[in-house]
Each structure stands twice: as structure tokens, then as C-alpha cells.
Enzyme design. Structure first.
Site, PDB file in Angstrom:
ATOM      1  CG  HIS A  37      -1.835  -1.094   1.398  1.00  0.00           C
ATOM      2  ND1 HIS A  37      -1.722  -2.027   2.397  1.00  0.00           N
ATOM      3  CD2 HIS A  37      -2.932  -1.454   0.678  1.00  0.00           C
ATOM      4  CE1 HIS A  37      -2.708  -2.903   2.304  1.00  0.00           C
ATOM      5  NE2 HIS A  37      -3.455  -2.586   1.263  1.00  0.00           N
ATOM      6  CD  GLN A 148       2.251  -3.942 -12.754  1.00  0.00           C
ATOM      7  OE1 GLN A 148       3.042  -4.886 -12.665  1.00  0.00           O
ATOM      8  NE2 GLN A 148       2.556  -2.795 -13.320  1.00  0.00           N
ATOM      9  CG  ASP A 150      -5.295  -6.949  -5.938  1.00  0.00           C
ATOM     10  OD1 ASP A 150      -5.870  -7.944  -5.507  1.00  0.00           O
ATOM     11  OD2 ASP A 150      -4.551  -6.232  -5.232  1.00  0.00           O
ATOM     12  CD  GLN A 153      -8.715  -4.154  -7.303  1.00  0.00           C
ATOM     13  OE1 GLN A 153      -9.483  -4.802  -6.601  1.00  0.00           O
ATOM     14  NE2 GLN A 153      -7.708  -3.472  -6.792  1.00  0.00           N
ATOM     15  CB  SER A 185      -1.579 -10.281   0.586  1.00  0.00           C
ATOM     16  OG  SER A 185      -2.935 -10.493   0.937  1.00  0.00           O
TER      17      SER A 185
HETATM   18  P1  AMP Z   1      -6.289  -3.817  -0.601  1.00  0.00           P
HETATM   19  O1  AMP Z   1      -6.204  -3.039   0.672  1.00  0.00           O
HETATM   20  O2  AMP Z   1      -5.847  -5.215  -0.493  1.00  0.00           O
HETATM   21  O3  AMP Z   1      -7.617  -3.640  -1.297  1.00  0.00           O
HETATM   22  O4  AMP Z   1      -5.239  -3.123  -1.581  1.00  0.00           O
HETATM   23  C1  AMP Z   1      -5.281  -1.760  -1.869  1.00  0.00           C
HETATM   24  C2  AMP Z   1      -4.392  -1.484  -3.040  1.00  0.00           C
HETATM   25  O5  AMP Z   1      -3.055  -1.865  -2.715  1.00  0.00           O
HETATM   26  C3  AMP Z   1      -4.802  -2.264  -4.286  1.00  0.00           C
HETATM   27  O6  AMP Z   1      -4.659  -1.445  -5.427  1.00  0.00           O
HETATM   28  C4  AMP Z   1      -3.796  -3.391  -4.295  1.00  0.00           C
HETATM   29  O7  AMP Z   1      -3.542  -3.906  -5.585  1.00  0.00           O
HETATM   30  C5  AMP Z   1      -2.556  -2.715  -3.738  1.00  0.00           C
HETATM   31  N1  AMP Z   1      -1.645  -3.725  -3.189  1.00  0.00           N
HETATM   32  C6  AMP Z   1      -1.927  -4.721  -2.321  1.00  0.00           C
HETATM   33  N2  AMP Z   1      -0.847  -5.501  -2.102  1.00  0.00           N
HETATM   34  C7  AMP Z   1       0.145  -4.992  -2.872  1.00  0.00           C
HETATM   35  C8  AMP Z   1       1.501  -5.360  -3.108  1.00  0.00           C
HETATM   36  N3  AMP Z   1       2.055  -6.417  -2.506  1.00  0.00           N
HETATM   37  N4  AMP Z   1       2.234  -4.603  -3.957  1.00  0.00           N
HETATM   38  C9  AMP Z   1       1.687  -3.533  -4.581  1.00  0.00           C
HETATM   39  N5  AMP Z   1       0.402  -3.137  -4.400  1.00  0.00           N
HETATM   40  C10 AMP Z   1      -0.367  -3.857  -3.565  1.00  0.00           C
END
Ligand code: AMP
Length: 286
Positions: A37, A148, A150, A153, A185
Site C-alpha cells: 500500500h 499490479q 491485483d 482488478q 497481502s
Molecule cells: P487492498 O487493501 O488489499 O484492497 O489493496 C489496496 C491497493 O493496494 C490495491 O490497489 C492493491 O492492488 C494494492 N496492493 C496490495 N498488495 C500490494 C503489493 N504487494 N504490492 C503492490 N500493491 C499492492
């Protein structure tokens, strides 16, 4: 840094920032912030003048038997990480604030939303698109940042932006990983120590597919079979939802690797114990 819980207040703040001529960046998240994030925040900070991060565990993107209730929530931790990174506003709405008591309107990107993760999580991308469009309408950012990690998405959101003539630039950011390759994650917290070791196999197998293509294998169906078989044999991997090799833009299935310069998305979703993990890489044909 200001925390805004009310939708009307967020809209007013945004409008006034836009009137003042600031370039607004939005980083939508479900909180429990990690380096993945924060990498989005850092890129957004470097490209925008005011940065809004939304933290909202969106109920409409979870299936009835999924982990909405137990999804990790840590606002205190998130607050201190966000303030350190120079986030200007955290938008922290409640479910009620976002959806009221009689919510009826949803946005769906057909086809793209029902393959890959959409097959095993019906309705997931409908919930994602709906909440993202709502955030875009409330905040009206110039740029919005997505990971990326996701990949599907990002493709779906870009398509929604194109089809609905939204004036926001979608910026996609590289996946941040642990030392052994596991993509960061919030759900990694669910893994036991043993499961955590097995989880690193996702990235290894994605890279093995890249090696096979690099070594001259052009039959992508064959590679899918081998990698799916390998994943199924990993201790603690209970189920392979999919391992796919697809066109990196259209997400169409590919049977054969093509010409030099072609980019192939290798993407997978597996259950490690009771935890569903996803990962992907882009393989470029030399
Ligand atoms: P989330 O809180 O899981 O919904 O993620 C919020 C944003 O952070 C989304 O755009 C995800 O794709 C991105 N994100 C989550 N994990 C990673 C990661 N390991 N590397 C880069 N971006 C991430």
C-alpha cells in the site's frame, strides 16, 4: 493529516482542493496497511499535490462465505503509517455512509469480471467497480493508484473508466514482495508458519512458467498443466482455483506463445490452508 468520515465533507474538501488547482491523487485501500500500500502512496505523492487515501473494507466485494468479518482492521496502525508517508486525508466512511439502508445500484464490467478470480468469486468485481466508481464520484481525483498484485482488478477498472468516460488516470504500480517472493497481502496474516513457507511457491511457479517460455516452450496449455500440477503437489495447498497464461491487455486465453515482444500474463489463485492467495507476473517473449 485529516481523517474524514462523512461523504459530504469529503466531497466538499475535494471540490475546494480542485478549485484551488491541486492535482488530486487517490489511493483506495481496505486498510491494514503494508509496504505494498505504502509504495502506491509514495508514487502518488511524487505525482500529485494532495493525496487522499480511502480505507474501507467494502462489504459488497465479499461473497457470503468469505472473510469480510475477520478481514484484518487496524486503524491506529494505519493512521501512523499514513501520517509518516505524508497522506493529506484519510477517507474512512462507514458501511452505512457508503451504502445507506436501501442500496440498489451496481456497476459491472461484463466478461472480464467473470473470468479468473471472477469465476471463483462471483460478484467480487461488481462490488469492486461499484465502490471504486463511488469513490471517484465523491472525490473526483485526477489520478488513482492501484497495485499490479491485483492485475485483473486494474484491467477491469481501466475498462470501466474507458467505457463510462470517467476523467481519472489509472496508474498501476509494481507488486511489492517479501524476500522469498511472496507478494505482500493483508491476508498473509492468516497463514500459519508452515503455510507461510508453502505460500512462497506461488511466485516460484510463476517464475518457472517464465523460464519454460524463456527456454523456448511455446505450448502454453502444456505449461499451464505442468504448473497447475506442481502447485497441487505443494504441502498445504488445498486447491488451485486457476493458473492461467493470458494476453496481458485483453486477458484472453492464449494457447501458444507468439512473437518476440509479446507480453503474457501468468496469474494464479490458490488456497493455502483456509487462505486464498493470488499472484501474477508479466512474461515478455524475447
Ligand atoms: P487492498 O487493501 O488489499 O484492497 O489493496 C489496496 C491497493 O493496494 C490495491 O490497489 C492493491 O492492488 C494494492 N496492493 C496490495 N498488495 C500490494 C503489493 N504487494 N504490492 C503492490 N500493491 C499492492
Amino acid at each position: 493529516m485529516k481523517v474524514v468520515k462523512k461523504l459530504n465533507e469529503m466531497s466538499k474538501i475535494s471540490s475546494s482542493l480542485i478549485t484551488k488547482g491541486f492535482v488530486l491523487g487517490l489511493v483506495p485501500t481496505m486498510g491494514d496497511l503494508h509496504e505494498g500500500h505504502l509504495s502506491l502512496v509514495r508514487l502518488a505523492k511524487s505525482q500529485c499535490q494532495k493525496l487522499i487515501m480511502s480505507i474501507f473494507v467494502n462489504p459488497t466485494q465479499f461473497g457470503p462465505r468469505e472473510d469480510f468479518k475477520k478481514y484484518p482492521r487496524d486503524f491506529e496502525g494505519d493512521y501512523s503509517k499514513a501520517i509518516k508517508e505524508g497522506v493529506d486525508y484519510i477517507f474512512l466512511p462507514t458501511d452505512e455512509e457508503m451504502y445507506g439502508t436501501d442500496y440498489k445500484t451496481f456497476v459491472e464490467v461484463s466478461k472480464l469480471g467473470s473470468i479468473m478470480c471472477g469465476r471463483s468469486r462471483p460478484g467480487h468485481f461488481k462490488g469492486v467497480c461499484t465502490v471504486v466508481l463511488k469513490l471517484f464520484n465523491i472525490i473526483k481525483p485526477n489520478r488513482a493508484y492501484f497495485g499490479q498484485k491485483d492485475y485483473q482488478q486494474v484491467v477491469i477498472i481501466k475498462k470501466m473508466v474507458e467505457d463510462l468516460n470517467l476523467s481519472v488516470d489509472i496508474v498501476s504500480c509494481p507488486t511489492i514482495r517479501e524476500k522469498d517472493g511472496l507478494a505482500l497481502s493483508s491476508r498473509n496474516k492468516y497463514l500459519s508458519t508452515e503455510e507461510r513457507k508453502s505460500a512462497a511457491e506461488l511466485y516460484r511457479q510463476l517464475n518457472l512458467a517464465a523460464e519454460m517460455i524463456g527456454g523456448g516452450e511455446r505450448d502454453l496449455g502444456k505449461i499451464e498443466k505442468i504448473i497447475t500440477g506442481n502447485l497441487k503437489k505443494v504441502k498445504h495447498i488445498k486447491k488451485v482455483d486457476y493458473f492461467n497464461l493470458r494476453d496481458n491487455v485483453s486477458l484472453k486465453e492464449l494457447k501458444h506463445a507468439g512473437v518476440s515482444g509479446q507480453k503474457i500474463l501468468a496469474a494464479t489463485a490458490v488456497w493455502v490452508g483456509g487462505t486464498r492467495l493470488i499472484d501474477n507476473i508479466i512474461i515478455k517473449i524475447e
